[in-house]
Motif scaffolding. Structure first.
Motif, PDB file in Angstrom:
ATOM      1  N   VAL A  63       0.225  -1.134  -0.279  1.00  0.00           N
ATOM      2  CA  VAL A  63      -0.405  -0.430   0.235  1.00  0.00           C
ATOM      3  C   VAL A  63       0.382   1.376   0.057  1.00  0.00           C
ATOM      4  N   SER A  64       1.772   0.996   0.994  1.00  0.00           N
ATOM      5  CA  SER A  64       3.090   2.317   1.026  1.00  0.00           C
ATOM      6  C   SER A  64       3.842   2.748  -0.093  1.00  0.00           C
ATOM      7  N   VAL A  65       3.749   1.644  -1.217  1.00  0.00           N
ATOM      8  CA  VAL A  65       4.932   1.869  -3.014  1.00  0.00           C
ATOM      9  C   VAL A  65       3.620   1.909  -3.778  1.00  0.00           C
ATOM     10  N   THR A  66       2.066   1.966  -3.346  1.00  0.00           N
ATOM     11  CA  THR A  66       1.156   2.233  -4.342  1.00  0.00           C
ATOM     12  C   THR A  66       1.411   3.785  -3.497  1.00  0.00           C
ATOM     13  N   GLU A  67       0.853   4.021  -2.671  1.00  0.00           N
ATOM     14  CA  GLU A  67       0.842   5.829  -2.927  1.00  0.00           C
ATOM     15  C   GLU A  67       1.537   6.990  -2.837  1.00  0.00           C
ATOM     16  N   ARG A  68       2.963   6.388  -2.712  1.00  0.00           N
ATOM     17  CA  ARG A  68       4.034   6.676  -2.749  1.00  0.00           C
ATOM     18  C   ARG A  68       4.516   6.123  -4.312  1.00  0.00           C
ATOM     19  N   THR A  69       3.682   6.382  -5.456  1.00  0.00           N
ATOM     20  CA  THR A  69       4.143   6.100  -6.581  1.00  0.00           C
ATOM     21  C   THR A  69       4.563   7.058  -7.290  1.00  0.00           C
ATOM     22  N   ARG A  70       4.144   8.437  -6.971  1.00  0.00           N
ATOM     23  CA  ARG A  70       4.682   9.691  -7.795  1.00  0.00           C
ATOM     24  C   ARG A  70       5.924   9.951  -7.072  1.00  0.00           C
TER      25      ARG A  70
ATOM     26  N   ALA B 101      11.310  -0.220  -6.641  1.00  0.00           N
ATOM     27  CA  ALA B 101      12.552  -0.108  -7.810  1.00  0.00           C
ATOM     28  C   ALA B 101      12.158  -0.418  -8.680  1.00  0.00           C
ATOM     29  N   ALA B 102      11.478  -1.434  -9.155  1.00  0.00           N
ATOM     30  CA  ALA B 102      11.260  -1.418 -10.335  1.00  0.00           C
ATOM     31  C   ALA B 102      10.381  -0.743 -11.928  1.00  0.00           C
ATOM     32  N   LEU B 103      10.064   0.563 -10.666  1.00  0.00           N
ATOM     33  CA  LEU B 103       8.676   1.131 -11.432  1.00  0.00           C
ATOM     34  C   LEU B 103       9.916   1.715 -12.742  1.00  0.00           C
ATOM     35  N   ALA B 104       9.072   1.608 -13.257  1.00  0.00           N
ATOM     36  CA  ALA B 104       9.913   2.617 -14.743  1.00  0.00           C
ATOM     37  C   ALA B 104       9.005   4.633 -14.132  1.00  0.00           C
TER      38      ALA B 104
ATOM     39  N   LEU C  17       5.637   8.474 -12.754  1.00  0.00           N
ATOM     40  CA  LEU C  17       5.077  10.127 -12.699  1.00  0.00           C
ATOM     41  C   LEU C  17       3.663  10.216 -13.161  1.00  0.00           C
ATOM     42  N   ARG C  18       3.586   9.364 -14.916  1.00  0.00           N
ATOM     43  CA  ARG C  18       1.568   9.672 -15.374  1.00  0.00           C
ATOM     44  C   ARG C  18       0.863   8.765 -14.119  1.00  0.00           C
ATOM     45  N   TYR C  19       1.660   8.740 -12.466  1.00  0.00           N
ATOM     46  CA  TYR C  19       0.107   7.674 -12.324  1.00  0.00           C
ATOM     47  C   TYR C  19      -1.033   8.667 -11.411  1.00  0.00           C
ATOM     48  N   GLU C  20      -1.820   7.917 -11.451  1.00  0.00           N
ATOM     49  CA  GLU C  20      -2.623   9.198 -10.790  1.00  0.00           C
ATOM     50  C   GLU C  20      -3.103   8.210  -9.306  1.00  0.00           C
TER      51      GLU C  20
END
Length: 158
Positions: A57-64, A147-150, A155-158
């Motif tokens: 959940v932390s990764v999802t919320e902090r994707t940007r 770490a694997a996020l492009a 940055l486009r993630y909403e």
């Protein structure tokens, strides 16, 4: 004669030696240890899954945030280390709270049963170390995912 047992009647007494009593105590202790170990293993598994879910959940919320860090030059290993440290801190905090509650409960039970309370620092350190290991093991998947996020996708993630 003293117990008034006639010839052919069953004995109404038992003869036990210390070896049979000791054997019974060892068997009972083994069963209790196995049962408590099973409960502890299930508790650690559930706690580890909880840590993994919190970290996901932390990764999802902090994707940007992750995307910004990666875009300005953070390496994958930096993001991986950040989330692993968070998972370990979370599990260590849980380990400290668990150790404090366990020691407090043990002390209260020892007072009620009127037996001496024996504090073993090695047991507390082993439990704390094991909780850290659970944090590392169950924190690897969310940390790798972060770490694997492009950077552009993050940055486009909403």
């Amino acid at each position: 004669e003293r117990r008034r047992v006639r010839d052919g009647d069953d004995d109404n007494f038992n003869v036990e030696n210390m070896q049979s009593v000791m054997s019974l105590v060892e068997t009972t202790t083994g069963v209790l240890t196995a049962g408590l170990s099973a409960v502890a293993a299930i508790s650690l598994l559930v706690g580890g899954i909880g840590i993994m879910n919190i970290m996901l959940v932390s990764v999802t919320e902090r994707t940007r945030e992750i995307g910004i860090r990666l875009a300005i030059g953070a390496l994958e290993r930096d993001v991986l280390a950040q989330f692993l440290v968070e998972a370990v801190l979370l599990s260590c905090l849980g380990g400290l709270v668990g150790a404090a509650l366990g020691l407090g409960a043990s002390w209260l039970i020892a007072l009620q049963v009127e037996v001496p309370f024996v504090f073993s620092p090695w047991v507390v350190l082993a439990a704390f170390g094991f909780s850290s290991l659970v944090g590392i093991v169950f924190g690897i998947f969310p940390a790798r995912r972060a770490a694997a996020l492009a950077p552009i996708d993050a940055l486009r993630y909403e």
